[in-house]
Design an enzyme around this catalytic site. Structure first.
Site, PDB file in Angstrom:
ATOM      1  N   SER A  78      47.331 -15.095  -1.448  1.00 40.40           N
ATOM      2  CA  SER A  78      46.198 -15.301  -0.782  1.00 40.40           C
ATOM      3  C   SER A  78      45.091 -15.703  -1.679  1.00 40.40           C
ATOM      4  O   SER A  78      43.788 -15.535  -1.123  1.00 40.40           O
ATOM      5  CB  SER A  78      45.767 -13.939   0.049  1.00 40.40           C
ATOM      6  OG  SER A  78      46.440 -12.866  -0.716  1.00 40.40           O
ATOM      7  N   THR A 178      42.470 -10.862  -1.511  1.00 36.35           N
ATOM      8  CA  THR A 178      41.526 -11.541  -2.126  1.00 36.35           C
ATOM      9  C   THR A 178      40.908 -10.949  -3.500  1.00 36.35           C
ATOM     10  O   THR A 178      41.074  -9.495  -3.580  1.00 36.35           O
ATOM     11  CB  THR A 178      40.097 -11.266  -1.303  1.00 36.35           C
ATOM     12  OG1 THR A 178      40.268 -11.812   0.065  1.00 36.35           O
ATOM     13  CG2 THR A 178      38.855 -11.695  -1.812  1.00 36.35           C
ATOM     14  N   THR A 196      39.223 -16.438  -2.443  1.00 38.87           N
ATOM     15  CA  THR A 196      40.393 -16.217  -1.619  1.00 38.87           C
ATOM     16  C   THR A 196      40.904 -17.363  -0.781  1.00 38.87           C
ATOM     17  O   THR A 196      39.971 -18.243  -0.535  1.00 38.87           O
ATOM     18  CB  THR A 196      40.089 -15.119  -0.424  1.00 38.87           C
ATOM     19  OG1 THR A 196      41.291 -14.707   0.251  1.00 38.87           O
ATOM     20  CG2 THR A 196      39.011 -15.675   0.439  1.00 38.87           C
ATOM     21  N   ARG A 206      38.104 -21.499   9.918  1.00 43.82           N
ATOM     22  CA  ARG A 206      37.658 -20.039   9.869  1.00 43.82           C
ATOM     23  C   ARG A 206      37.403 -19.869   8.606  1.00 43.82           C
ATOM     24  O   ARG A 206      37.655 -20.229   7.452  1.00 43.82           O
ATOM     25  CB  ARG A 206      38.889 -19.068  10.283  1.00 43.82           C
ATOM     26  CG  ARG A 206      38.456 -17.664  10.082  1.00 43.82           C
ATOM     27  CD  ARG A 206      38.720 -16.878   8.727  1.00 43.82           C
ATOM     28  NE  ARG A 206      38.566 -15.508   8.789  1.00 43.82           N
ATOM     29  CZ  ARG A 206      38.659 -14.833   7.617  1.00 43.82           C
ATOM     30  NH1 ARG A 206      39.014 -15.469   6.684  1.00 43.82           N
ATOM     31  NH2 ARG A 206      38.574 -13.482   7.913  1.00 43.82           N
ATOM     32  N   VAL A 207      36.143 -19.100   8.526  1.00 48.31           N
ATOM     33  CA  VAL A 207      35.451 -18.682   7.053  1.00 48.31           C
ATOM     34  C   VAL A 207      35.295 -17.101   7.256  1.00 48.31           C
ATOM     35  O   VAL A 207      34.844 -16.804   8.215  1.00 48.31           O
ATOM     36  CB  VAL A 207      34.060 -19.387   6.964  1.00 48.31           C
ATOM     37  CG1 VAL A 207      33.260 -18.877   5.755  1.00 48.31           C
ATOM     38  CG2 VAL A 207      34.308 -20.937   6.744  1.00 48.31           C
ATOM     39  N   GLY A 208      35.698 -16.610   5.996  1.00 48.96           N
ATOM     40  CA  GLY A 208      35.550 -15.189   6.040  1.00 48.96           C
ATOM     41  C   GLY A 208      34.454 -14.656   5.494  1.00 48.96           C
ATOM     42  O   GLY A 208      33.570 -15.128   5.123  1.00 48.96           O
ATOM     43  N   ASP A 209      34.557 -13.621   4.665  1.00 51.21           N
ATOM     44  CA  ASP A 209      33.437 -12.930   4.198  1.00 51.21           C
ATOM     45  C   ASP A 209      33.169 -13.249   2.874  1.00 51.21           C
ATOM     46  O   ASP A 209      31.910 -13.288   2.220  1.00 51.21           O
ATOM     47  CB  ASP A 209      33.402 -11.338   4.006  1.00 51.21           C
ATOM     48  CG  ASP A 209      34.846 -10.821   3.427  1.00 51.21           C
ATOM     49  OD1 ASP A 209      35.762 -11.462   3.530  1.00 51.21           O
ATOM     50  OD2 ASP A 209      34.824 -10.018   2.552  1.00 51.21           O
ATOM     51  N   THR A 229      37.144  -6.345  -0.084  1.00 46.69           N
ATOM     52  CA  THR A 229      38.469  -7.156   0.282  1.00 46.69           C
ATOM     53  C   THR A 229      38.896  -6.569   1.648  1.00 46.69           C
ATOM     54  O   THR A 229      38.447  -5.490   2.188  1.00 46.69           O
ATOM     55  CB  THR A 229      39.395  -6.969  -0.715  1.00 46.69           C
ATOM     56  OG1 THR A 229      40.763  -7.445  -0.368  1.00 46.69           O
ATOM     57  CG2 THR A 229      39.628  -5.276  -1.019  1.00 46.69           C
ATOM     58  N   GLY A 230      39.606  -7.154   2.415  1.00 44.97           N
ATOM     59  CA  GLY A 230      39.938  -6.875   3.933  1.00 44.97           C
ATOM     60  C   GLY A 230      39.469  -7.811   4.680  1.00 44.97           C
ATOM     61  O   GLY A 230      39.275  -9.146   4.522  1.00 44.97           O
ATOM     62  N   GLY A 232      37.483  -9.892   6.783  1.00 45.56           N
ATOM     63  CA  GLY A 232      36.281 -10.509   6.530  1.00 45.56           C
ATOM     64  C   GLY A 232      35.360 -10.317   7.705  1.00 45.56           C
ATOM     65  O   GLY A 232      33.994 -10.154   7.462  1.00 45.56           O
TER      66      GLY A 232
HETATM   67  C1  SD4 Z   1      38.896 -12.617   4.256  1.00 40.07           C
HETATM   68  N1  SD4 Z   1      38.276 -10.804   3.166  1.00 40.07           N
HETATM   69  O1  SD4 Z   1      39.041 -13.747   4.184  1.00 40.07           O
HETATM   70  C2  SD4 Z   1      39.060 -12.144   2.963  1.00 40.07           C
HETATM   71  C3  SD4 Z   1      40.508 -11.855   2.849  1.00 40.07           C
HETATM   72  C4  SD4 Z   1      40.848 -10.728   1.713  1.00 40.07           C
HETATM   73  O2  SD4 Z   1      42.168  -9.313   0.577  1.00 40.07           O
HETATM   74  O3  SD4 Z   1      40.159  -9.841   1.524  1.00 40.07           O
HETATM   75  N2  SD4 Z   1      41.715 -10.387   1.437  1.00 40.07           N
HETATM   76  O4  SD4 Z   1      38.669 -12.207   5.372  1.00 40.07           O
END
Ligand code: SD4
Length: 316
Positions: A78, A178, A196, A206-209, A229-230, A232
């Site tokens: 990841s 991440t 990540t 798609r873009v996360g946090d 992490t988690g 986003g």
């Molecule tokens: C996301 N926060 O792209 C990231 C992924 C992540 O552990 O944290 N993975 O949403």
């Protein structure tokens, strides 16, 4: 001031946050570097970060070195090289950095560059901007001497092809690992990085946090820093890392600050979120904390010369 006293003061409206911040001036932890990273691959990331500190680097150098370690780890599916692709088969990367002076840089939806964290740092140091995305971010990276590289390994390609047959919706916590890393160097300065490839088989674009300052990462050299992490989308909506740092400013200890930020997410989901978020926090006095919503979460902590994996149980 204890948390309940703070809450009481807040309710009475008698103490403004500025006065609190002044009355709660934290003693800076110096000459005892602290490094905290998400997940078990935080252990080698911490070691790399420590090496950078030992070589005379500062907190930002160390955070970048830690993130680069995870980006090159082919086993980590990841982050960076070997990351699982989006639904169309493209490995797209998000990353950000923030230093002790409050400078920040980030890249999102970047492709074919092994070290997005270093590109994010260059955005911070060499441009007037904070964030570059997609093709523009890649062109910038190439102009700075980065080389293009195919990041989709045979193993990840095979898994993606398997997924294509079933097109099962991946739950975000399945392949979400991440790397976020927070560092306090021997001068007591703070910095952090996050990197990540995001949610496996996400929508193209798609873009996360992870590249969003204040969501996946926030550093305030007076108070502390935090990273996420988690899932986003939920970290963005709750401005997670900024909130954790602000709660520490108001007197919450690092653990309480992480928990309170998660409590808001729990409340927003009527007490029953079905996803994971994990926070790590590092306060100016060297104290660290962590919390997660569900299941459990591992973080690697280097402190007092020992680099060790720690586990926190979910709040729910
Ligand atoms: C996301 N926060 O792209 C990231 C992924 C992540 O552990 O944290 N993975 O949403």
């Amino acid at each position: 001031m204890k948390r309940r006293d703070f809450l009481a003061a807040g309710i009475a409206g008698a103490v403004s946050p500025t006065i609190l911040a002044k009355s709660k001036k934290l003693k800076t932890n110096k000459n005892n570097p602290v490094i905290i990273s998400t997940w078990n691959f935080g252990i080698p990331a911490n070691e790399e970060a420590l090496r950078a500190l030992k070589n005379g680097g500062d907190a930002m150098d160390a955070a970048e070195a830690g993130a680069r370690n995870a980006e090159s780890d082919i086993e980590n599916n990841s982050v960076g090289l070997g990351g699982l692709p989006d639904e169309l088969g493209y490995v797209t990367l998000d990353s950000c950095v923030m230093d002790s002076a409050g400078n920040a840089g980030s890249v999102a939806f970047l492709q074919n560059i092994e070290h997005p964290v270093s590109v994010a740092r260059m955005v911070m140091e060499k441009t007037k901007h904070v964030m570059l995305v997609g093709e523009g971010a890649k062109q910038f990276a190439l102009s700075q001497g980065f080389k293009e590289k195919n990041l989709l390994t045979e193993k990840s390609k095979k898994e993606w092809k398997k997924w294509l047959k079933e097109r099962r919706e991946m739950t975000p916590h399945e392949t979400h690992d991440t790397l976020s890393v927070l560092v306090q160097d021997k001068k007591g300065d703070l910095a952090g990085a996050c990197t990540t490839s995001g949610w496996a088989y996400k929508m193209h674009g798609r873009v996360g946090d992870s590249p969003i300052i204040g969501a996946a990462l926030f550093v305030d050299n007076e108070v502390g820093c935090a990273a996420a992490t988690g899932l986003g989308e939920e970290v963005i909506k709750s401005t997670g890392s900024f909130l954790v740092v602000e709660l520490m400013r108001q007197g919450y200890n690092p653990n309480e600050a992480c928990q309170e930020a998660l409590n808001r997410v729990i409340k927003a989901h009527n007490g029953n979120p079905d996803f994971q978020i994990g926070y790590i926090a590092l306060r100016k006095d060297g104290k660290v904390g962590s919390s997660c919503l569900k299941w459990s979460f591992d973080y690697a902590l280097h402190k007092n010369g020992v680099n060790k994996l720690n586990n926190v149980k979910g709040l729910l």
